[in-house]
Design an enzyme around this catalytic site. Structure first.
Site, PDB file in Angstrom:
ATOM      1  N   GLU A 295      -9.982  -3.281  -6.186  1.00  0.00           N
ATOM      2  CA  GLU A 295      -9.501  -2.209  -5.320  1.00  0.00           C
ATOM      3  C   GLU A 295      -9.310  -0.909  -6.089  1.00  0.00           C
ATOM      4  O   GLU A 295      -9.008  -0.901  -7.287  1.00  0.00           O
ATOM      5  CB  GLU A 295      -8.224  -2.604  -4.603  1.00  0.00           C
ATOM      6  CG  GLU A 295      -7.031  -2.977  -5.459  1.00  0.00           C
ATOM      7  CD  GLU A 295      -5.785  -3.145  -4.585  1.00  0.00           C
ATOM      8  OE1 GLU A 295      -5.425  -2.188  -3.882  1.00  0.00           O
ATOM      9  OE2 GLU A 295      -5.180  -4.231  -4.617  1.00  0.00           O
TER      10      GLU A 295
ATOM     11  N   HIS B 197      -7.642  -5.083  -1.568  1.00  0.00           N
ATOM     12  CA  HIS B 197      -6.392  -4.402  -1.279  1.00  0.00           C
ATOM     13  C   HIS B 197      -5.527  -5.232  -0.315  1.00  0.00           C
ATOM     14  O   HIS B 197      -5.994  -5.703   0.720  1.00  0.00           O
ATOM     15  CB  HIS B 197      -6.727  -3.042  -0.659  1.00  0.00           C
ATOM     16  CG  HIS B 197      -5.568  -2.159  -0.389  1.00  0.00           C
ATOM     17  ND1 HIS B 197      -4.779  -1.637  -1.378  1.00  0.00           N
ATOM     18  CD2 HIS B 197      -5.058  -1.682   0.776  1.00  0.00           C
ATOM     19  CE1 HIS B 197      -3.851  -0.870  -0.853  1.00  0.00           C
ATOM     20  NE2 HIS B 197      -3.981  -0.884   0.457  1.00  0.00           N
TER      21      HIS B 197
ATOM     22  N   SER C  80       0.835  -1.193   0.000  1.00  0.00           N
ATOM     23  CA  SER C  80       0.000   0.000   0.000  1.00  0.00           C
ATOM     24  C   SER C  80       0.880   1.256   0.000  1.00  0.00           C
ATOM     25  O   SER C  80       1.743   1.398  -0.859  1.00  0.00           O
ATOM     26  CB  SER C  80      -0.957  -0.042   1.195  1.00  0.00           C
ATOM     27  OG  SER C  80      -1.966   0.923   1.080  1.00  0.00           O
TER      28      SER C  80
END
Length: 305
Positions: free
Chosen positions: A238, A268, A144
């Site tokens: 996502e 995600h 991320s």
């Protein structure tokens, strides 16, 4: 069983309550820790340490290679998360790859906005080099925002004249803080975790009124030439799907060896769900093999030279 697993994970993620009043940063941090935190897997020893002037968690799996070191940067929108929240995921990647790993507790916004996180990532990498670890024995990873930070760290190292590591693995990397990807809107119903406002709020805390397209903030817009081989894994369900897809295209155009894997109907950083989701286990296995292959290739190149 995989479809059933995906549906269970999706339902679980959608069940998380969403308050009408935005939670405070501290509430977000404690909630995140409670949601995904967990100890490192059995067989992975942990030790508190310091790297690049920042607290860090060293994770060493049984039988780890004496050569090879994974530098890991956790996700959390540059605002939440820590090596502790990611000990389970990072420890599992370390275990499968057989690599001693250091997960850095880089400074978070809003207390420490950009460029603090990049400075900490670079300082951590620099200290590994100063400890006489050959760069060809180092790999880097992140998920991320940590995936974007891993890329920014590579760019900062390149621009500082430092040698690149053997390779990098990024899970669902956040590479565009301008939020210009089509999936930001196109995947809003499919994404069980985020809405656009969540990402915008994190970006506001991290960069404020600064230029969100500058390369060390949004590596998607950087010249990626000279970076090591990349493995990018992302879920199809996502908002950040296009951050990964466009990154792969940019890397390829800049002559960087890149592998992109898009997981069908996956959320995600789906790798968090290993042990409960077949695709997560398979993705971690591929990531571990990629890291091992890059370290081997780098060492082989040294031997041939």
């Amino acid at each position: 069983m995989s479809r059933q697993q995906r549906e269970v994970i999706d339902a679980l993620l959608r069940s998380a309550p969403r308050s009408e009043t935005p939670p405070t940063v501290e509430e977000q941090r404690s909630g995140f820790a409670g949601a995904i935190g967990g100890p490192a897997p059995q067989g992975v020893a942990t030790r508190r340490t310091v790297l690049g002037g920042r607290p860090a968690l060293e994770l060493t799996p049984e039988g780890a290679s004496e050569r090879g070191h994974l530098l890991y940067l956790h996700g959390g929108g540059y605002v939440i998360g820590s090596p502790d929240t990611h000990a389970r995921l990072v420890g599992e990647l370390a275990r499968r790859a057989g690599l001693r790993t250091t997960s850095v507790d880089y400074r978070l916004a809003p207390e420490h906005p950009f460029p603090a996180a990049v400075e900490d990532g670079l300082a951590a990498y620099r200290e590994l080099l100063e400890a006489d670890i050959d760069p060809r024995d180092i790999v880097i990873g992140g998920d991320s925002a940590g995936g974007g930070l891993a890329l920014a760290t590579l760019l900062a190292a390149r621009d500082a004249g430092l040698p690149q590591p053997a390779g990098a693995v990024v899970f669902s990397p956040w590479t565009d803080l301008t939020l210009s990807g089509a999936s930001i809107h196109g995947k809003q119903d499919a994404d069980p975790i985020f809405i656009e406002a969540d990402l915008r709020a994190y970006a506001d805390l991290y960069i404020g009124a600064g230029d969100r397209s500058q390369p060390l903030v949004s590596p998607l817009f950087a010249d990626l030439a000279g970076l090591p081989p990349l493995l990018i894994q992302v879920g199809a369900n996502e908002l950040l799907l296009d951050d990964a897809i466009r990154l792969a295209g940019r890397a390829g155009a800049d002559d960087v060896e890149v592998t992109l894997e898009v997981g069908r109907e996956l959320p995600h950083v789906f790798q968090h769900h290993f042990g409960h989701l077949d695709e997560a286990d398979e993705a971690l296995d591929r990531a571990a093999r990629f890291l091992s292959a890059q370290l081997h290739a780098a060492r082989t190149a040294v031997a041939v030279a």
